[in-house]
Design a protein around this motif. Sequence first.
Motif, PDB file in Angstrom:
ATOM      1  N   SER A  26      22.815  55.180  28.659  1.00 38.83           N
ATOM      2  CA  SER A  26      21.484  55.469  29.211  1.00 38.83           C
ATOM      3  C   SER A  26      20.668  56.362  28.291  1.00 38.83           C
ATOM      4  O   SER A  26      19.439  56.400  28.382  1.00 38.83           O
ATOM      5  N   ALA A  44      23.743  47.563  30.404  1.00 37.72           N
ATOM      6  CA  ALA A  44      23.991  48.812  29.693  1.00 37.72           C
ATOM      7  C   ALA A  44      25.118  48.629  28.685  1.00 37.72           C
ATOM      8  O   ALA A  44      25.040  49.126  27.546  1.00 37.72           O
ATOM      9  N   SER A  99      14.691  50.952  33.188  1.00 34.26           N
ATOM     10  CA  SER A  99      15.466  52.184  33.298  1.00 34.26           C
ATOM     11  C   SER A  99      14.620  53.346  33.800  1.00 34.26           C
ATOM     12  O   SER A  99      15.150  54.373  34.202  1.00 34.26           O
TER      13      SER A  99
END
Length: 452
Positions: free
Chosen positions: A344, A369, A141
């Motif tokens: 996120s 996710a 990420s």
Amino acid sequence: MEYKDFINSKNKQMKNYGFDIEKENLNPMLFDFQKDIVRWALKKGRAAVFADCGLGKTPMQLEWANQIYKHEGGKILILAPLAVATQTQREGEKFHIPVNICENQDDVKEGINITNYEKLEKFVANEFIGIVLDESSILKSFTGKVRNQIIENFRKTPYKLACTATPAPNDYMELGNHSEFLGVMTRAEMLSMYFVHDGGQTSKWRLKGHAENNYWQWMASWSVFIDNPNNLGYNIEGYDLPKLNINQIVADGLPITTEKLTLTQRRNARKESLDVRCQVAADIVNNSEETFLVWCDLNDESKKLHQLINDSVEVKGSDKQKHKSTAMLDFSDDKIKCLVTKPSIAGFGMNWQNCRNMIFVGLSDSYEAYYQAIRRCWRFGQDKEVNIYIIISSKEGTVKENIERKQQDAEKMQKAMIKLTKDITSKELKQTTRITTEYNPKIEMEIPSWIA
């Protein structure tokens, strides 16, 4: 040289850089499978633990770090996602392992220290004898710059441990990043040795047919894959996931379109239906006495949800870290009825078994996710059925079916990976350390007269 011998010569195994420790010397609060994994990781010195959510990665990495401190002294650093530091410190207290939360290098003490990935630049890597990456898949990420910084800064650190949930077996980039961080083999070397690049439409890396067995043996020489301890021969109760109920709600009540939409078209459809989707989510939460975790994808969704949902707290990317951390921990302590945020931001690391209701008001195209988000609540240790509500507009298409298909594909691949590695993993765990019997003399030795 025979071809078979040539292939076997490519079968590289990870060296041991650690030390032996007897099982009875480990924290008695650990389960047997956790003790075996810690012993194995200590012997390796540099290792990865790919364990599914709720299997105790936090106490395992704390005991690993604690034993290194007892054996070597010095300073050990744990890098963790936002708000996980305090959660880890609490877990340390439960297992009687001190954990020092740090903002920068000046806060570091002898023993175990922990900070957030975002604060990495405030620390001096070469002052630590050990490094732990908590939720190490989070590296994907971050930008390539941060990932490379972690790999390069801790290249010479003697002891390294990476912990994350079981990755998808075809996510070779993630596995390669772990290998490079641990100093086993660079990602480029791994790809060239075991893979071929499909230059066709898929443009993906795939395992060489003749190298498959050697590849998984190599993987199992520096990493442990475990989705359930019972699959590795441990007879332990309580490792059963509760029922997962996935409910799709079409907010506008119209028939779902079967037309394939582009990413831009789907995002436009989400924006057009933002108000009605947020109102449906708010009605579900406001009409319930239970706690809810509401995930969104757009900033406007987050703002609208917070306005409509009573007693909600919003955590957005632009918030200060203190607010983010406080909100997440308050939700853990049941001080907040509804937390509104994005995967996120809070989709990694947090343990929220206290909540069993989640609403997705917006979904990205990342199955990882989505998976990480639901595993905050749907994990080992959750004793209630978990309810997932996916709220869409009719123009977004068959979101639920697509998610379920990706979930089935991921589970199929993970089961195949576990099947391939479980025998090797079991063997590795059992042979890592010497099995000895303590010498306890009970008869006094007499020296023969002819020697005297």
